[in-house]
Design a protein around this motif. Structure first.
Motif, PDB file in Angstrom:
ATOM      1  N   GLY A  12       0.731  -1.252  -0.085  1.00  0.00           N
ATOM      2  CA  GLY A  12       0.041   0.000  -0.008  1.00  0.00           C
ATOM      3  C   GLY A  12       0.808   1.284   0.208  1.00  0.00           C
ATOM      4  N   GLY A  13       1.762   1.158  -0.727  1.00  0.00           N
ATOM      5  CA  GLY A  13       2.647   2.492  -0.911  1.00  0.00           C
ATOM      6  C   GLY A  13       2.215   3.438  -2.158  1.00  0.00           C
ATOM      7  N   PRO A  40       6.030   1.022   5.837  1.00  0.00           N
ATOM      8  CA  PRO A  40       6.493   1.610   4.455  1.00  0.00           C
ATOM      9  C   PRO A  40       8.130   2.011   4.958  1.00  0.00           C
ATOM     10  CG  PRO A  40       5.443   3.148   5.696  1.00  0.00           C
ATOM     11  CD  PRO A  40       4.928   1.849   6.375  1.00  0.00           C
ATOM     12  N   ARG A  41       8.865   1.620   3.772  1.00  0.00           N
ATOM     13  CA  ARG A  41      10.282   2.047   3.825  1.00  0.00           C
ATOM     14  C   ARG A  41      10.642   3.598   4.150  1.00  0.00           C
ATOM     15  NH1 ARG A  41      14.536   2.477  -0.998  1.00  0.00           N
ATOM     16  NH2 ARG A  41      16.668   2.824  -0.034  1.00  0.00           N
ATOM     17  N   ASN A  42       9.645   4.493   3.767  1.00  0.00           N
ATOM     18  CA  ASN A  42       9.958   5.877   3.932  1.00  0.00           C
ATOM     19  C   ASN A  42       9.505   6.204   5.175  1.00  0.00           C
ATOM     20  OD1 ASN A  42       7.304   6.017   3.263  1.00  0.00           O
ATOM     21  ND2 ASN A  42       7.507   7.556   1.826  1.00  0.00           N
ATOM     22  N   ASN A  64      -2.030   4.284  -6.012  1.00  0.00           N
ATOM     23  CA  ASN A  64      -2.653   4.740  -7.345  1.00  0.00           C
ATOM     24  C   ASN A  64      -2.880   3.829  -7.942  1.00  0.00           C
ATOM     25  OD1 ASN A  64      -2.680   7.435  -8.223  1.00  0.00           O
ATOM     26  ND2 ASN A  64      -0.910   7.017  -9.681  1.00  0.00           N
ATOM     27  N   ALA A  65      -2.682   2.581  -7.985  1.00  0.00           N
ATOM     28  CA  ALA A  65      -3.212   1.433  -8.794  1.00  0.00           C
ATOM     29  C   ALA A  65      -4.766   1.321  -8.232  1.00  0.00           C
ATOM     30  CB  ALA A  65      -2.436   0.203  -8.623  1.00  0.00           C
ATOM     31  N   PHE A  73       0.584  11.132   3.713  1.00  0.00           N
ATOM     32  CA  PHE A  73       0.237  10.957   2.285  1.00  0.00           C
ATOM     33  C   PHE A  73      -0.479   9.789   2.211  1.00  0.00           C
ATOM     34  CE2 PHE A  73       1.358   8.654  -1.682  1.00  0.00           C
ATOM     35  CZ  PHE A  73       1.440   9.531  -2.367  1.00  0.00           C
ATOM     36  N   ARG A  74      -0.124   8.755   2.890  1.00  0.00           N
ATOM     37  CA  ARG A  74      -1.054   7.674   2.777  1.00  0.00           C
ATOM     38  C   ARG A  74      -2.495   7.782   3.379  1.00  0.00           C
ATOM     39  NH1 ARG A  74       2.480   2.870   2.973  1.00  0.00           N
ATOM     40  NH2 ARG A  74       1.242   1.748   4.239  1.00  0.00           N
ATOM     41  N   ARG A  75      -2.598   8.450   4.584  1.00  0.00           N
ATOM     42  CA  ARG A  75      -3.920   8.857   4.962  1.00  0.00           C
ATOM     43  C   ARG A  75      -4.834   9.710   4.092  1.00  0.00           C
ATOM     44  NH1 ARG A  75      -5.665  13.376   6.581  1.00  0.00           N
ATOM     45  NH2 ARG A  75      -3.624  14.241   6.969  1.00  0.00           N
ATOM     46  N   ILE A  76      -4.279  10.576   3.451  1.00  0.00           N
ATOM     47  CA  ILE A  76      -5.134  11.536   2.228  1.00  0.00           C
ATOM     48  C   ILE A  76      -5.455  10.510   1.205  1.00  0.00           C
ATOM     49  CG2 ILE A  76      -4.785  13.348   0.711  1.00  0.00           C
ATOM     50  CD1 ILE A  76      -3.021  14.822   2.704  1.00  0.00           C
TER      51      ILE A  76
END
Length: 308
Positions: free
Chosen positions: A13-14, A39-41, A19-20, A61-64
């Protein structure tokens, strides 16, 4: 218990997977995103280079992204880890660590890469705060500062000229034999870049901000930032377990549309690329999602013809 059936299972889920999921959700496909949430970042405070999201915290970013995707009820998220995959194109069975079983027509691996810990004392304390791997992501924040590049061999002669675009105050630590030719050493000398090949004894820092690198020969090199070559491993061994071709570095081999050598299986993002940037991963996720959707639509179209 009845299996959850979807058109596409996205593992990871990165940016690529999210986006996919957005593209496939808008294409009216039933999608599940399986993500373990590591996530790695996550080590860095900000992500950069992503238009409209420059400087955003990775968690935000992931939340939005999930909030936007939630507009499409045919996309669901599972906070879990995929542990095994069976079946074939059109009917893959996925089992998770929490005991969930899913059935999916297509698979998209967006599992990324993971950092293997480097045996450099003090590096973990500064990683993501003043030590980074990508100047395109973090070079601006360290512009004109005194920087140390930890790398060696031919890759060093690729990295140093690129990083020099952000600062001309560079030093090189190879943390052992430099693996350079005489001509390569001379090239660094011509650019007045100091080269140190003594092993690193420690990276000294305060609250994650490096102030010097100390070598085993006693040399102390002051600096305000570090760029280093990471050692990466695949985010999951599942692609290889079902027969996907991978490179020696563990990168999944795909064609221009993200398709692997295994029918019905795709990959996008860092797992299938040498360019580790969020915006590139997101772009590849969108492109691969369109290819998956096209394949599903064509299969459905042909199935109607055969039925008639």
């Amino acid at each position: 218990m009845e299996k959850q059936q979807v058109d596409v299972a996205i593992i990871g889920g990165g940016p690529a997977g999210l986006n996919a999921a957005l593209v496939l959700g808008r294409a009216r496909k039933r999608v599940v995103v399986i993500d373990e949430g590591r996530p790695r970042n996550a080590v860095t405070g900000e992500a950069h280079g992503f238009l409209t999201r420059d400087g955003i915290r990775p968690g935000d970013f992931r939340r939005i992204a999930k909030e936007e995707i939630s507009a499409y009820p045919n996309v669901s998220f599972v906070a879990d880890t995929a542990v095994s995959i069976a079946g074939a194109d059109g009917q893959f069975q996925i089992a998770t660590a929490e005991g969930l079983t899913l059935e999916s027509k297509k698979l998209l691996f967006a599992v990324g890469m993971k950092d293997r810990p480097l045996d450099i004392p003090g590096l973990a304390e500064v990683y993501g705060k003043s030590a980074f791997v990508c100047p395109y992501c973090d070079g601006w924040e360290l512009r004109d500062e005194s920087l140390i590049v930890i790398n060696k061999g031919a890759e060093l002669l690729h990295a140093a000229p690129i990083i020099s675009g952000w600062t001309n105050r560079l030093s090189i630590c190879t943390n052992g034999p430099d693996e350079l030719t005489d001509d390569q050493r001379q090239e660094l000398k011509q650019h007045q870049v100091p080269l140190y090949d003594s092993p690193i004894q420690s990276i000294d820092s305060n609250d994650g901000i490096v102030h010097q690198v100390v070598l085993e020969d006693g040399t102390a090199i002051p600096c305000r930032g570090i760029f280093f070559k990471p050692e990466l491993i695949p985010g999951s061994d599942l692609p290889q377990s079902i027969g996907c071709d991978v490179t020696e570095a563990g990168m999944i081999t795909v064609d221009d549309f993200g398709k692997t050598n295994v029918s019905g299986v795709y990959s996008a993002g860092d797992a299938a690329s040498k360019v580790y940037q969020a915006i590139v991963a997101a772009s590849k996720g969108a492109q691969t999602a369109a290819a998956i959707n096209n394949e599903l639509n064509m299969e459905a179209w042909k199935h109607v013809q055969v039925s008639q």
